[in-house]
Design an enzyme around this catalytic site. Structure first.
Site, PDB file in Angstrom:
ATOM      1  N   CYS A 110      13.477  10.509   7.800  1.00 39.78           N
ATOM      2  CA  CYS A 110      13.277   9.985   9.150  1.00 39.78           C
ATOM      3  C   CYS A 110      14.534  10.175   9.987  1.00 39.78           C
ATOM      4  O   CYS A 110      14.467  10.298  11.194  1.00 39.78           O
ATOM      5  CB  CYS A 110      12.899   8.518   9.073  1.00 39.78           C
ATOM      6  N   GLU A 121       9.685   1.094  10.885  1.00 40.07           N
ATOM      7  CA  GLU A 121      10.759   2.082  10.732  1.00 40.07           C
ATOM      8  C   GLU A 121      10.075   3.438  10.823  1.00 40.07           C
ATOM      9  O   GLU A 121       9.317   3.822   9.945  1.00 40.07           O
ATOM     10  CB  GLU A 121      11.466   1.868   9.390  1.00 40.07           C
ATOM     11  N   LYS A 159       0.888  -1.167   0.000  1.00 40.85           N
ATOM     12  CA  LYS A 159       0.000   0.000   0.000  1.00 40.85           C
ATOM     13  C   LYS A 159       0.924   1.215   0.000  1.00 40.85           C
ATOM     14  O   LYS A 159       1.469   1.595   1.026  1.00 40.85           O
ATOM     15  CB  LYS A 159      -0.869  -0.030   1.264  1.00 40.85           C
ATOM     16  N   GLY A 167       6.721   4.970   8.521  1.00 47.90           N
ATOM     17  CA  GLY A 167       5.882   6.157   8.595  1.00 47.90           C
ATOM     18  C   GLY A 167       5.905   6.748   9.985  1.00 47.90           C
ATOM     19  O   GLY A 167       6.897   6.645  10.712  1.00 47.90           O
ATOM     20  N   GLU A 206       9.185  15.587  15.843  1.00 48.01           N
ATOM     21  CA  GLU A 206       9.657  15.441  14.470  1.00 48.01           C
ATOM     22  C   GLU A 206       8.883  16.434  13.599  1.00 48.01           C
ATOM     23  O   GLU A 206       7.659  16.358  13.490  1.00 48.01           O
ATOM     24  CB  GLU A 206       9.393  14.010  13.987  1.00 48.01           C
TER      25      GLU A 206
HETATM   26  P1  NAI Z   1       1.589   8.155   8.028  1.00 48.85           P
HETATM   27  O1  NAI Z   1       2.326   7.286   8.983  1.00 48.85           O
HETATM   28  O2  NAI Z   1       0.163   8.453   8.359  1.00 48.85           O
HETATM   29  O3  NAI Z   1       1.613   7.508   6.572  1.00 48.85           O
HETATM   30  C1  NAI Z   1       2.524   6.514   6.159  1.00 48.85           C
HETATM   31  C2  NAI Z   1       1.769   5.389   5.481  1.00 48.85           C
HETATM   32  O4  NAI Z   1       0.877   4.791   6.413  1.00 48.85           O
HETATM   33  C3  NAI Z   1       0.902   5.837   4.302  1.00 48.85           C
HETATM   34  O5  NAI Z   1       0.963   4.854   3.296  1.00 48.85           O
HETATM   35  C4  NAI Z   1      -0.478   5.917   4.922  1.00 48.85           C
HETATM   36  O6  NAI Z   1      -1.505   5.781   3.985  1.00 48.85           O
HETATM   37  C5  NAI Z   1      -0.429   4.742   5.863  1.00 48.85           C
HETATM   38  N1  NAI Z   1      -1.414   4.795   6.965  1.00 48.85           N
HETATM   39  C6  NAI Z   1      -1.909   5.888   7.582  1.00 48.85           C
HETATM   40  N2  NAI Z   1      -2.805   5.529   8.520  1.00 48.85           N
HETATM   41  C7  NAI Z   1      -2.879   4.178   8.513  1.00 48.85           C
HETATM   42  C8  NAI Z   1      -3.639   3.205   9.247  1.00 48.85           C
HETATM   43  N3  NAI Z   1      -4.504   3.573  10.198  1.00 48.85           N
HETATM   44  N4  NAI Z   1      -3.445   1.907   8.976  1.00 48.85           N
HETATM   45  C9  NAI Z   1      -2.573   1.514   8.043  1.00 48.85           C
HETATM   46  N5  NAI Z   1      -1.837   2.381   7.294  1.00 48.85           N
HETATM   47  C10 NAI Z   1      -1.983   3.695   7.534  1.00 48.85           C
HETATM   48  O7  NAI Z   1       2.395   9.510   7.860  1.00 48.85           O
HETATM   49  P2  NAI Z   1       1.853  10.872   7.194  1.00 48.85           P
HETATM   50  O8  NAI Z   1       0.490  11.173   7.737  1.00 48.85           O
HETATM   51  O9  NAI Z   1       2.028  10.783   5.732  1.00 48.85           O
HETATM   52  O10 NAI Z   1       2.905  11.914   7.768  1.00 48.85           O
HETATM   53  C11 NAI Z   1       2.757  12.444   9.078  1.00 48.85           C
HETATM   54  C12 NAI Z   1       4.090  12.572   9.767  1.00 48.85           C
HETATM   55  O11 NAI Z   1       4.675  11.297   9.916  1.00 48.85           O
HETATM   56  C13 NAI Z   1       5.136  13.374   9.027  1.00 48.85           C
HETATM   57  O12 NAI Z   1       5.000  14.737   9.244  1.00 48.85           O
HETATM   58  C14 NAI Z   1       6.400  12.840   9.633  1.00 48.85           C
HETATM   59  O13 NAI Z   1       6.667  13.451  10.878  1.00 48.85           O
HETATM   60  C15 NAI Z   1       6.083  11.384   9.873  1.00 48.85           C
HETATM   61  N6  NAI Z   1       6.585  10.520   8.796  1.00 48.85           N
HETATM   62  C16 NAI Z   1       7.715   9.803   9.016  1.00 48.85           C
HETATM   63  C17 NAI Z   1       8.243   9.037   8.005  1.00 48.85           C
HETATM   64  C18 NAI Z   1       9.480   8.249   8.200  1.00 48.85           C
HETATM   65  O14 NAI Z   1      10.123   7.904   7.218  1.00 48.85           O
HETATM   66  N7  NAI Z   1       9.841   7.910   9.392  1.00 48.85           N
HETATM   67  C19 NAI Z   1       7.653   9.002   6.672  1.00 48.85           C
HETATM   68  C20 NAI Z   1       6.422   9.750   6.554  1.00 48.85           C
HETATM   69  C21 NAI Z   1       5.954  10.479   7.588  1.00 48.85           C
END
Ligand code: NAI
Ligand code: MG
Length: 490
Positions: free
Chosen positions: A296, A262, A187, A240, A393
């Site tokens: 990250c 991660e 996904k 994420g 972050e």
């Molecule tokens: P997110 O963690 O919500 O999204 C990452 C992935 O998880 C996407 O594919 C999203 O569709 C999926 N996702 C979201 N909610 C989910 C659920 N309930 N069940 C299963 N999958 C789910 O991150 P988002 O909202 O894009 O970004 C928010 C913050 O997260 C950013 O500002 C940043 O601080 C952090 N982040 C950290 C990352 C890293 O590489 N460590 C990458 C992206 C975001």
């Protein structure tokens, strides 16, 4: 001459449907969502919005291949050879993939060409090499028995990835999955589904059987959550946000899925006065501003020894002023837009928090231009450990600079975070460097460098930065089950 964006407009490149069992299919609901070019806010494409019904189909396709399909019958070496072909095809299409990545994510084309896509290719090749080298042990147990272990693929893996390195995150997840003989339902992030869909097609062209890699674009709380709950999925690999990981961890409990995470960071980057200051300044600049700060492992807490603090701030401010923001397709551009409005708003909110909490904004702090989600490279001094910009972050181009004098106190402050993904230290004193590397609670430590990534070197977090490791031999662990076989010899 077609522009780069036009070149990747061809429908075979810009795929927008679910890729399930080797076929392009619309979402069961017929719904779609927009994906944008973050530099102009223009809609690039409408993409199939997958949900539980599409996840069901994809898991069925992945299960069929895992439970006795063509894939499950290939030898390890045959799998490795298919992966090598896949890597060759990715290499042949490197320019196109880089352009597609820049279009969907907004990152500078030079970064995509020189960084993301070469690392994608390296990762698939690296894990292709592992395919026929994953082996068990023979174990000398008591009695007349022959005891050995087998390392078997964990099964169908649900992989949920973010938008900051869309193609590279797909490669990090597919590499160990394919090498071990797992099958995949991915996904991708709703902001950036395009490269992942294209890569899945290239895997098919390489001869990887249909149904081994399935991609269902869609939103997290719908498609993502359905994947996490699905009883036909053996493991979830997630990259994420921490808050999302906690939702996933709870939801995965019912089916006792294997989980790897991660997550984020608030990584300390430490500059001692005895460092090569020019290199340290350049390193600190890249550590935070690379990829628009959307890393990250971003070096977002910069600890500078007090007697070089002012000089370091001057150097960093100069670099910020020279940093070239603009059209990510311009090869001169160093910084593109943030990925979307939500990220832009979050970052600008943190700039306000920094000011409210009493830090001094010495460069940036404003939107750049009047279209696209651009944020000026921003630097705060006078940051104290309790401020929101020192704790959370931000995931944008906002650097917090702090002073230190005493080493022990600095180490304690560096570790004073729930995160533990990465850290770096700049010094010419090797003793100090190794001491810091030992004492800091982080999964990766860079000494006199930053953001050095290699598919052979494990990466992952301590504390709330994650569970498990990706890349390297360590990256295979979470994709295998260890089976013990004991045979009576008499
Ligand atoms: P997110 O963690 O919500 O999204 C990452 C992935 O998880 C996407 O594919 C999203 O569709 C999926 N996702 C979201 N909610 C989910 C659920 N309930 N069940 C299963 N999958 C789910 O991150 P988002 O909202 O894009 O970004 C928010 C913050 O997260 C950013 O500002 C940043 O601080 C952090 N982040 C950290 C990352 C890293 O590489 N460590 C990458 C992206 C975001
Ligand atoms: Mg989210």
């Amino acid at each position: 001459m077609a522009t780069i964006a036009e070149k990747v407009a061809r429908p075979e490149i810009r795929q927008t449907q679910c890729f399930i069992g080797g076929k392009w299919i619309p979402s069961a609901s017929g719904k779609t969502f927009d994906t944008l070019h973050p530099a102009t806010e223009e809609v690039i494409a409408q993409v199939a919005e997958g949900d539980a019904a599409d996840i069901d189909l994809a898991v069925d396709a992945a299960r069929a291949q895992f439970d006795g399909g063509e894939w499950s019958k290939l030898s390890a070496r045959e799998r490795g050879n298919l992966m090598l072909k896949f890597a060759d095809l990715l290499e042949e299409h490197a320019d196109e993939l880089a352009a597609l990545e820049t279009l969907d994510n907004g990152k500078p084309i030079n970064d995509a060409r020189a960084g993301d896509i070469p690392l994608v290719i390296q990762c698939i090749r690296y894990y292709a090499g592992w395919a026929d080298k994953i082996q068990g042990d023979t174990i000398p147990i008591d009695g007349e028995f022959f005891c050995y272990t087998r390392r078997e693929p964990v099964g169908v893996v649900g992989q949920i990835i973010p938008w900051n390195f869309p193609a590279l995150m797909a490669a990090w997840k597919w590499g160990p999955a394919l090498a071990t003989g797992c099958t995949v339902v991915m996904k991708p992030a709703e902001q950036t589904p395009l490269t992942c869909l294209r890569m899945a097609r290239l895997a098919q062209h390489a001869g990887i059987p249909d149904g081994v890699i399935n991609v269902v674009p869609g939103y997290g709380p719908t498609a993502g959550a359905a994947l996490v709950k699905h009883p036909g999925v053996d493991k979830i690999a997630f990259t994420g946000e921490l808050a999302t990981a906690k939702i996933i961890q709870r939801a995965a409990t019912d089916t006792m899925k294997r989980l790897t995470f991660e997550l984020g960071g608030k990584s300390p980057n430490v500059i001692f006065a005895d460092a090569d200051l020019e290199a340290a300044a350049a390193g600190a600049h890249t550590a935070l501003y690379f990829n628009q700060g959307q890393c990250c492992c971003a070096g977002s807490r910069l600890f500078v020894e007090d007697r070089i603090h002012d000089e370091m701030v001057d150097r960093l401010t100069d670099m910020n002023q020279q940093r070239k923001l603009g059209d990510p397709f311009d090869p001169e551009t160093e910084q593109g837009p943030q990925v979307d409005q939500a990220q832009f708003d979050k970052i600008m909110q943190y700039v306000e928090y920094g000011k409210e909490d009493g830090a001094k904004c010495v460069s940036g702090g404003e939107r750049f231009g009047d279209q696209g989600y651009f944020v000026e490279p921003t630097l705060f001094t006078g940051v104290t450990d309790d401020m929101r910009i020192a704790q959370d972050e931000i995931f944008g181009p906002v650097l917090s600079v702090m002073k230190f004098s005493d080493i022990d106190e600095m180490v304690a402050r560096a570790n004073n975070t729930n995160f533990g993904l990465a850290a770096a230290v700049w010094t010419r004193d090797i003793g100090k460097a190794h001491q810091f590397a030992k004492q800091v609670r982080a999964g990766t430590v860079w000494v006199n460098c930053y953001d050095v990534f290699d598919s052979a070197a494990p990466f992952g977090g301590y504390k709330e930065s994650g569970i498990g490791r990706e890349l390297g031999a360590a990256g295979l662990d979470a994709y295998t089950e260890n089976k013990t076989v004991t045979v009576a010899l008499s």
